[in-house]
Scaffold this active site. Structure first.
Site, PDB file in Angstrom:
ATOM      1  N   ARG A 143       1.165  -1.147   0.007  1.00 28.82           N
ATOM      2  CA  ARG A 143      -0.041   0.219   0.063  1.00 28.82           C
ATOM      3  C   ARG A 143       0.606   1.264  -0.352  1.00 28.82           C
ATOM      4  O   ARG A 143       2.022   0.878   0.260  1.00 28.82           O
ATOM      5  CB  ARG A 143      -0.614   0.014   1.486  1.00 28.82           C
ATOM      6  CG  ARG A 143      -0.233  -0.327   2.742  1.00 28.82           C
ATOM      7  CD  ARG A 143      -0.310   0.335   3.456  1.00 28.82           C
ATOM      8  NE  ARG A 143      -0.404   2.027   3.657  1.00 28.82           N
ATOM      9  CZ  ARG A 143       1.241   2.452   4.146  1.00 28.82           C
ATOM     10  NH1 ARG A 143       1.715   1.735   3.666  1.00 28.82           N
ATOM     11  NH2 ARG A 143       0.613   4.026   3.483  1.00 28.82           N
ATOM     12  N   ALA A 171       0.915   5.169  -2.285  1.00 26.97           N
ATOM     13  CA  ALA A 171       1.146   5.773  -3.269  1.00 26.97           C
ATOM     14  C   ALA A 171       2.643   5.315  -4.198  1.00 26.97           C
ATOM     15  O   ALA A 171       2.650   4.471  -5.159  1.00 26.97           O
ATOM     16  CB  ALA A 171       0.916   6.962  -3.660  1.00 26.97           C
ATOM     17  N   ARG A 193      -7.793  -0.449  -7.310  1.00 26.87           N
ATOM     18  CA  ARG A 193      -7.608   0.518  -6.679  1.00 26.87           C
ATOM     19  C   ARG A 193      -7.153   1.916  -7.014  1.00 26.87           C
ATOM     20  O   ARG A 193      -6.597   2.498  -8.258  1.00 26.87           O
ATOM     21  CB  ARG A 193      -6.110   0.773  -5.510  1.00 26.87           C
ATOM     22  CG  ARG A 193      -6.153  -0.462  -4.249  1.00 26.87           C
ATOM     23  CD  ARG A 193      -5.575  -0.006  -3.165  1.00 26.87           C
ATOM     24  NE  ARG A 193      -5.928   1.310  -2.141  1.00 26.87           N
ATOM     25  CZ  ARG A 193      -5.718   1.679  -0.695  1.00 26.87           C
ATOM     26  NH1 ARG A 193      -4.313   0.929  -0.620  1.00 26.87           N
ATOM     27  NH2 ARG A 193      -6.739   2.446  -0.116  1.00 26.87           N
ATOM     28  N   GLN A 207      -2.840   2.896   9.320  1.00 29.22           N
ATOM     29  CA  GLN A 207      -1.631   2.750   9.535  1.00 29.22           C
ATOM     30  C   GLN A 207      -0.808   3.737  10.262  1.00 29.22           C
ATOM     31  O   GLN A 207       0.068   3.272   9.981  1.00 29.22           O
ATOM     32  CB  GLN A 207      -1.587   3.395   7.967  1.00 29.22           C
ATOM     33  CG  GLN A 207      -2.316   2.567   6.898  1.00 29.22           C
ATOM     34  CD  GLN A 207      -4.264   2.810   6.152  1.00 29.22           C
ATOM     35  OE1 GLN A 207      -4.260   3.019   7.542  1.00 29.22           O
ATOM     36  NE2 GLN A 207      -4.600   2.405   5.375  1.00 29.22           N
ATOM     37  N   ASP A 263      -2.002  11.209  -2.624  1.00 34.13           N
ATOM     38  CA  ASP A 263      -2.585   9.196  -3.388  1.00 34.13           C
ATOM     39  C   ASP A 263      -2.932   9.697  -4.719  1.00 34.13           C
ATOM     40  O   ASP A 263      -2.326   9.350  -5.812  1.00 34.13           O
ATOM     41  CB  ASP A 263      -3.661   8.742  -2.612  1.00 34.13           C
ATOM     42  CG  ASP A 263      -3.355   7.891  -1.698  1.00 34.13           C
ATOM     43  OD1 ASP A 263      -3.307   7.974  -0.618  1.00 34.13           O
ATOM     44  OD2 ASP A 263      -2.772   6.836  -1.596  1.00 34.13           O
ATOM     45  N   ASN A 269      -5.613  11.954  -0.360  1.00 37.08           N
ATOM     46  CA  ASN A 269      -4.876  11.210   0.275  1.00 37.08           C
ATOM     47  C   ASN A 269      -5.630  10.708   1.786  1.00 37.08           C
ATOM     48  O   ASN A 269      -6.984  11.012   1.656  1.00 37.08           O
ATOM     49  CB  ASN A 269      -3.901  12.370   1.150  1.00 37.08           C
ATOM     50  CG  ASN A 269      -2.812  11.638   2.189  1.00 37.08           C
ATOM     51  OD1 ASN A 269      -2.566  10.822   1.641  1.00 37.08           O
ATOM     52  ND2 ASN A 269      -2.485  11.767   3.298  1.00 37.08           N
TER      53      ASN A 269
HETATM   54  O1  MRU Z   1      -4.879   3.269   1.950  1.00 33.51           O
HETATM   55  P1  MRU Z   1      -3.229   3.213   1.789  1.00 33.51           P
HETATM   56  O2  MRU Z   1      -3.104   3.169   2.905  1.00 33.51           O
HETATM   57  O3  MRU Z   1      -2.368   2.807   0.451  1.00 33.51           O
HETATM   58  O4  MRU Z   1      -3.277   4.903   1.868  1.00 33.51           O
HETATM   59  C1  MRU Z   1      -2.079   5.851   1.671  1.00 33.51           C
HETATM   60  C2  MRU Z   1      -2.079   6.350   1.803  1.00 33.51           C
HETATM   61  O5  MRU Z   1      -2.812   7.683   1.839  1.00 33.51           O
HETATM   62  C3  MRU Z   1      -0.513   7.521   1.818  1.00 33.51           C
HETATM   63  O6  MRU Z   1      -0.596   8.914   2.757  1.00 33.51           O
HETATM   64  C4  MRU Z   1      -0.060   8.027   1.287  1.00 33.51           C
HETATM   65  O7  MRU Z   1       0.217   6.901  -0.148  1.00 33.51           O
HETATM   66  C5  MRU Z   1       1.047   8.593   0.358  1.00 33.51           C
HETATM   67  S1  MRU Z   1       2.049   7.153   0.688  1.00 33.51           S
HETATM   68  C6  MRU Z   1       4.497   8.090  -0.120  1.00 33.51           C
END
Ligand code: MRU
Length: 363
Positions: free
Chosen positions: A68, A70, A111, A216, A257, A266
Site C-alpha cells: 500500500r 502511493a 485501487r 496505518q 495519493d 490522501n
Molecule cells: O490506503 P493506503 O494505506 O494505501 O493510503 C495511503 C495514504 O493515504 C498515504 O498517505 C499516501 O499513499 C502517501 S504514501 C507516500
C-alpha cells in the site's frame, strides 16, 4: 496463495544498490519472476515478506493493503505488468499483448484513487508496445518496472532534501497515515522529509494520528519511526484539534495519493487536519513525487475508493458495531489546495497559492 519469508526488521531486507549509488533496502522488489513485498497487514506484530508469483496474488495483496501507499503501488503496478509478461503462456505477440492488456486492467482496477498505480502500469505498458517479439517485450517490461522502482528511491531522496529546509530544530510535526519507507520503494515522502531533517541534526518529534479504520498511523508510522529512533507519539485522530489549539503542533506533513490542480487526495481524515491547521495558522505540507500528479483530472472527476463495511464494523472477531450497521467507509478525502501551504516534490517546493508555478506542474 502467498508464500511467506521471515524478516525481523525493515533493516534486515537485502540491501540493493539504487541508480544514484545509494545503498538502500526496499519494500518491494523483483527476484527471478517473483515480486517480494513486506506484508504490511501483519505489522507491527510481525515483519514478514510475501512472494507474489501471479497477477492474481499481486491483486489480492494490493486490495488487502499488504502492499500500500502511493509510490509503492506505482512500483507494484510496474512489476505487475512484468509479472503478467513473465507468466503469459501466449505463443504469438498479438495474444501476448492481449494477455497483458487484460492483466493490466485487473491491476489498475484494484485501487481507483491512487494514481501512481495506474501510472506505473501505463508506463510499463507504453514501453512494452514497442517490442517486436515476446522475449523482447518481457525484457522491456522488467527493465521499465525496475526503472520505476529505482527512480522512486532516487526521487524520494531528492524530495526529502528539498523538504527538510521547511523544518526547524525543535519542531513537533503531525502526520497522518503512513507516508514512509513502507509506502514507497524506500525512503518515504513525508517521513523521508522528517528523516532528512533529523539527519541534518534537527530535533524533530512526530505526532502520528492512528488513522482509523486500518490504523496505518499506529501500526506502520509509529513502528517505522521507532525503528529509526525518531521520537513519536501516537494520538487518536480526533485529538489533532485539541493539540493544535493548545499550541502543541508546529507543522503538519502528509503524503498524497493523487494531486489534481484543485485538490490533494490522501487518506481519509487528511482534509479535517487541513481545516484545523488553517484555523490555527499552522503550515500544512504535502510531500509527493511528480508521479502522484494528475495532469488532467479535477476533484469532481475523481472516484474515491470505498472499502469493505466490515473494516468499520469489526476487528477480526470482535464486533465494533452491529453486524448489519449501515456503513460509509471512504479510503480517501480531498483537501482543496487553498488549505495547502506547500507541496514538496523531487524537483523542489511548490506553493499552490502562487498560481503560475502551480499551473506549470500540470501543463
Ligand atoms: O490506503 P493506503 O494505506 O494505501 O493510503 C495511503 C495514504 O493515504 C498515504 O498517505 C499516501 O499513499 C502517501 S504514501 C507516500
Amino acid at each position: 496463495m502467498h508464500s511467506y519469508i521471515d524478516i525481523r526488521s525493515l533493516n534486515e531486507l537485502p540491501k540493493i544498490e539504487a541508480i544514484s549509488g545509494i545503498q538502500t533496502m526496499r519494500t518491494i522488489r523483483w527476484d527471478s519472476g517473483t515480486i517480494t513485498t513486506i506484508d504490511q497487514t501483519l505489522l507491527p506484530v510481525e515483519c514478514r515478506a510475501i512472494e507474489c508469483k501471479t497477477v492474481h496474488t499481486l491483486c489480492e495483496a494490493i486490495v488487502s493493503l499488504r502492499i500500500r501507499g502511493a509510490p509503492a503501488l506505482g512500483a507494484a503496478g510496474g512489476y505487475g505488468v512484468a509479472l503478467a509478461a513473465h507468466t503469459s503462456a501466449a505463443s504469438t505477440l498479438r495474444e501476448f499483448m492481449r494477455d497483458l492488456e487484460i492483466e493490466s486492467d485487473r491491476i489498475r482496477r484494484t485501487r481507483p484513487t491512487a494514481i501512481n498505480l495506474t501510472w506505473g502500469v501505463d508506463r510499463v505498458m507504453d514501453a512494452v508496445r514497442r517490442a517486436g517479439s515476446i522475449d523482447e517485450a518481457r525484457r522491456i517490461a522488467l527493465f521499465e518496472a525496475t526503472a520505476i522502482a529505482d527512480e522512486d528511491v532516487e526521487r524520494n531522496t531528492r524530495l526529502s532534501k528539498h523538504g527538510r529546509a521547511l523544518f526547524e530544530d525543535g519542531d513537533t510535526v503531525l502526520t497522518h497515515c503512513n507516508a514512509g519507507r513502507l509506502a514507497c520503494v524506500d525512503v518515504g515522502t513525508a517521513l523521508g522529509v522528517i528523516r532528512a531533517a533529523v539527519d541534518e541534526g534537527k530535533e524533530i518529534s512526530v505526532i502520528s494520528c492512528e488513522t482509523r479504520p486500518l490504523n496505518q498511523g499506529s501500526r506502520l508510522t509509529v513502528w517505522e519511526l521507532m525503528q529509526d529512533k525518531i521520537p513519536v507519539t501516537l494520538i487518536p485522530d480526533s485529538a489533532a484539534g485539541l493539540m493544535m489549539r493548545k499550541g502543541l503542533i508546529d507543522k503538519v506533513i502528509v503524503g498524497a495519493d493523487r494531486i489534481t490542480r484543485d485538490a490533494v487526495f490522501n487518506k481519509i481524515g487528511t482534509y479535517t487536519h487541513s481545516v484545523l491547521a488553517k484555523e490555527h495558522k499552522i503550515p500544512f505540507y504535502v510531500a509527493a513525487p511528480i508521479s502522484t500528479f494528475d495532469p488532467t483530472g479535477l476533484e469532481r472527476d475523481i472516484t474515491i475508493e470505498e472499502r469493505d463495511p466490515d473494516e468499520l464494523r469489526r476487528i477480526h472477531d470482535v464486533m465494533l458495531a452491529p453486524a448489519d450497521a449501515a456503513v460509509y467507509n471512504p479510503a480517501f478525502d480531498a483537501t482543496p489546495v487553498e488549505n495547502v501551504t506547500a507541496v514538496i516534490t523531487e524537483d523542489g517546493v511548490v506553493y499552490p497559492n502562487e498560481s503560475e508555478s502551480w499551473n506549470d506542474l500540470f501543463s
